[in-house]
Write a protein that holds these residues in place. Structure first.
Motif, PDB file in Angstrom:
ATOM      1  N   SER A 195       0.975  -1.242  -0.129  1.00 44.98           N
ATOM      2  CA  SER A 195      -0.011  -0.003  -0.002  1.00 44.98           C
ATOM      3  C   SER A 195       0.860   1.333   0.045  1.00 44.98           C
ATOM      4  N   PHE A 196       1.826   0.980   0.791  1.00 42.95           N
ATOM      5  CA  PHE A 196       2.850   2.397   0.832  1.00 42.95           C
ATOM      6  C   PHE A 196       3.654   2.526  -0.436  1.00 42.95           C
ATOM      7  N   TYR A 197       3.945   1.483  -1.105  1.00 44.23           N
ATOM      8  CA  TYR A 197       4.515   1.506  -2.495  1.00 44.23           C
ATOM      9  C   TYR A 197       3.612   1.894  -3.443  1.00 44.23           C
ATOM     10  N   PHE A 198       2.366   1.507  -3.710  1.00 41.37           N
ATOM     11  CA  PHE A 198       1.515   1.552  -4.614  1.00 41.37           C
ATOM     12  C   PHE A 198       0.678   2.896  -4.659  1.00 41.37           C
ATOM     13  N   ILE A 199       0.683   3.516  -3.553  1.00 38.47           N
ATOM     14  CA  ILE A 199       0.009   4.631  -3.305  1.00 38.47           C
ATOM     15  C   ILE A 199       0.435   6.039  -4.232  1.00 38.47           C
ATOM     16  N   LYS A 200       1.615   5.955  -4.825  1.00 39.33           N
ATOM     17  CA  LYS A 200       2.452   6.789  -5.594  1.00 39.33           C
ATOM     18  C   LYS A 200       1.905   6.864  -7.005  1.00 39.33           C
ATOM     19  N   VAL A 201       1.561   5.879  -7.510  1.00 38.86           N
ATOM     20  CA  VAL A 201       1.294   5.843  -8.939  1.00 38.86           C
ATOM     21  C   VAL A 201      -0.430   6.459  -9.168  1.00 38.86           C
ATOM     22  N   PRO A 202      -1.388   5.998  -8.379  1.00 41.41           N
ATOM     23  CA  PRO A 202      -2.648   6.728  -8.515  1.00 41.41           C
ATOM     24  C   PRO A 202      -2.427   8.252  -8.129  1.00 41.41           C
ATOM     25  N   PHE A 203      -1.551   8.696  -7.193  1.00 41.38           N
ATOM     26  CA  PHE A 203      -1.385   9.909  -6.907  1.00 41.38           C
ATOM     27  C   PHE A 203      -0.594  10.727  -8.020  1.00 41.38           C
ATOM     28  N   GLU A 204       0.260  10.027  -8.894  1.00 43.41           N
ATOM     29  CA  GLU A 204       0.728  10.901  -9.795  1.00 43.41           C
ATOM     30  C   GLU A 204      -0.336  10.946 -11.001  1.00 43.41           C
ATOM     31  N   MET A 205      -1.161   9.967 -11.373  1.00 46.51           N
ATOM     32  CA  MET A 205      -2.179  10.164 -12.188  1.00 46.51           C
ATOM     33  C   MET A 205      -3.127  11.043 -11.977  1.00 46.51           C
ATOM     34  N   LEU A 206      -3.496  11.236 -10.678  1.00 49.95           N
ATOM     35  CA  LEU A 206      -4.364  12.345 -10.338  1.00 49.95           C
ATOM     36  C   LEU A 206      -3.824  13.578 -10.434  1.00 49.95           C
ATOM     37  N   ARG A 207      -2.806  13.741  -9.975  1.00 47.57           N
ATOM     38  CA  ARG A 207      -1.919  14.888 -10.170  1.00 47.57           C
ATOM     39  C   ARG A 207      -1.862  15.559 -11.395  1.00 47.57           C
ATOM     40  N   ASP A 208      -1.437  14.721 -12.711  1.00 47.16           N
ATOM     41  CA  ASP A 208      -1.251  15.134 -13.910  1.00 47.16           C
ATOM     42  C   ASP A 208      -2.385  15.404 -14.313  1.00 47.16           C
ATOM     43  N   ALA A 209      -3.464  14.578 -14.175  1.00 49.25           N
ATOM     44  CA  ALA A 209      -4.864  14.782 -14.655  1.00 49.25           C
ATOM     45  C   ALA A 209      -5.404  16.364 -14.339  1.00 49.25           C
ATOM     46  N   VAL A 210      -5.300  16.594 -13.000  1.00 46.63           N
ATOM     47  CA  VAL A 210      -5.664  17.876 -12.505  1.00 46.63           C
ATOM     48  C   VAL A 210      -4.949  19.033 -13.306  1.00 46.63           C
ATOM     49  N   LYS A 211      -3.731  18.915 -13.582  1.00 51.03           N
ATOM     50  CA  LYS A 211      -2.740  19.776 -14.199  1.00 51.03           C
ATOM     51  C   LYS A 211      -3.387  20.268 -15.611  1.00 51.03           C
ATOM     52  N   GLU A 212      -3.701  19.043 -16.341  1.00 50.61           N
ATOM     53  CA  GLU A 212      -4.305  19.397 -17.460  1.00 50.61           C
ATOM     54  C   GLU A 212      -5.670  20.063 -17.585  1.00 50.61           C
ATOM     55  N   LEU A 213      -6.506  19.683 -16.470  1.00 49.33           N
ATOM     56  CA  LEU A 213      -8.005  20.338 -16.457  1.00 49.33           C
ATOM     57  C   LEU A 213      -7.594  21.715 -15.846  1.00 49.33           C
ATOM     58  N   LEU A 214      -6.724  22.241 -15.236  1.00 44.85           N
ATOM     59  CA  LEU A 214      -6.543  23.543 -14.805  1.00 44.85           C
ATOM     60  C   LEU A 214      -5.712  24.289 -15.854  1.00 44.85           C
ATOM     61  N   MET A 215      -5.385  23.720 -17.064  1.00 50.64           N
ATOM     62  CA  MET A 215      -4.830  24.321 -18.154  1.00 50.64           C
ATOM     63  C   MET A 215      -3.087  24.535 -17.637  1.00 50.64           C
ATOM     64  N   MET A 216      -2.542  24.154 -16.870  1.00 50.72           N
ATOM     65  CA  MET A 216      -1.023  24.284 -16.372  1.00 50.72           C
ATOM     66  C   MET A 216      -0.278  23.844 -17.466  1.00 50.72           C
ATOM     67  N   ALA A 217       0.995  24.320 -17.242  1.00 47.01           N
ATOM     68  CA  ALA A 217       2.093  23.991 -18.296  1.00 47.01           C
ATOM     69  C   ALA A 217       2.242  22.404 -18.080  1.00 47.01           C
ATOM     70  N   PRO A 218       2.600  21.868 -19.371  1.00 47.50           N
ATOM     71  CA  PRO A 218       2.701  20.446 -19.637  1.00 47.50           C
ATOM     72  C   PRO A 218       4.068  20.205 -18.994  1.00 47.50           C
ATOM     73  N   SER A 219       4.582  18.828 -19.465  1.00 44.38           N
ATOM     74  CA  SER A 219       6.095  18.656 -18.753  1.00 44.38           C
ATOM     75  C   SER A 219       7.068  19.549 -19.463  1.00 44.38           C
ATOM     76  N   LYS A 220       8.298  19.152 -18.731  1.00 41.43           N
ATOM     77  CA  LYS A 220       9.114  19.978 -19.313  1.00 41.43           C
ATOM     78  C   LYS A 220       9.903  19.805 -20.678  1.00 41.43           C
ATOM     79  N   GLU A 221       9.852  18.540 -20.755  1.00 41.06           N
ATOM     80  CA  GLU A 221      10.312  18.013 -22.294  1.00 41.06           C
ATOM     81  C   GLU A 221       9.285  18.640 -23.433  1.00 41.06           C
TER      82      GLU A 221
END
Length: 299
Positions: A195-221
């Motif tokens: 649980s401690f290990y896997f909690i990172k993946v859905p957190f990153e999915m949620l974070r990236d999706a929210v960034k797109e919904l808020l029209m924030m800057a995409p990845s540095k690349e």
């Protein structure tokens, strides 16, 4: 999104849904029979994955239908919405499993038939590993946030199955040692660590999706590639205009780039703008995204 990519996206999501349904049923039934918290979690996670895959499949089909009046800016925004839902649901499942593991640890552990559980784990590793490899390989050929999210789901399921199998092997070996009494803690301890290990993946999915919904800057690349492309076109063009990157955002499979055009003379010819637009599209075509280019005459 082109028709070929859309068709492959639907095929991949359908394949994922069929495979997830099998693992969900097997995990839930066997987990209940042998009394394993980890196997039950694996089954619940596969069931959640199935429901989320069906959601992705439905949205993928809906995005292709015309609906200009309801979505004047396009339906690309639905993709990060689905990914945000996926991340939130998986995060909730992992959090609840973490809570259940803690409760089991304080209640004296859980006794599990390690031999049957290990056999189930081996089958899960092979099946989930193949699904992860297959979908990850397809995601490199067809640009789709939904397929990438699906690949991450199977990645988590594969790593979960590996950890479960290894844990049950260890638990089985402990039963032959002087510490056999502690074997009942193997199941909740594995769930706790995973649980401690896997909690990172859905957190990153949620974070990236929210960034797109808020029209924030995409990845540095992406930002770097767009910035370099715009700078190269501005330097190479012989036209009597200067161009400047005003903003770049990524929403689903769309890359939205806003360009400010500064005219060095009083009039800007339409032909000059079209030439600049074509040059920009050629430079930015290396990105596997649908380019939405907007050019504004700046004063």
């Amino acid at each position: 999104m082109c028709d070929r990519t859309s068709l492959n996206e639907k095929r991949i999501l359908t394949f994922s849904a069929l495979l997830a349904s099998g693992f969900a049923g097997g995990g839930l039934v066997l987990g209940w029979l042998v009394g394993s918290l980890v196997i039950m979690f694996d089954g619940v996670y596969s069931l959640v994955s199935l429901l989320l895959t069906l959601l992705s499949l439905g949205v993928s089909r809906y995005i292709q239908t015309p609906s200009q009046s309801q979505f004047p800016m396009g339906k690309a925004v639905l993709e990060p919405v689905v990914i945000a839902i996926k991340g939130s649901v998986i995060l909730a499942v992992v959090s609840f499993s973490l809570y259940s593991a803690v409760v089991a640890m304080f209640n004296g552990g859980r006794e599990v038939d390690a031999s049957i559980a290990t056999l189930f784990g081996v089958v899960n590793v092979l099946g989930c590993g193949y699904a992860w490899w297959f979908i990850a390989r397809k995601s490199k050929r067809f640009s789709s946030g939904l397929i990438v999210a699906e690949s991450k789901q199977w990645q988590m399921d594969t790593l979960l199955s590996v950890a479960v199998t290894a844990g049950f092997v260890v638990a089985w070996l402990i039963t032959f040692s002087p510490w056999a009494a502690y074997a009942v803690y193997a199941d909740p301890m594995m769930m706790l660590l995973m649980s401690f290990y896997f909690i990172k993946v859905p957190f990153e999915m949620l974070r990236d999706a929210v960034k797109e919904l808020l029209m924030m800057a995409p990845s540095k690349e992406i930002c770097k590639t767009v910035d370099q492309g715009v700078a190269a076109v501005d330097k190479e063009t012989d036209l009597d205009i200067d161009i400047e990157l005003a903003g770049v955002t990524k929403v689903g499979n769309e890359l939205r780039v806003n360009i400010d055009v500064y005219a060095n003379s009083s009039n800007v010819q339409v032909a000059e703008l079209e030439t600049t637009r074509s040059a920009l599209k050629n430079k930015l075509s290396k990105l596997p995204l649908d380019l939405q280019l907007t050019m504004n005459i700046a004063r």
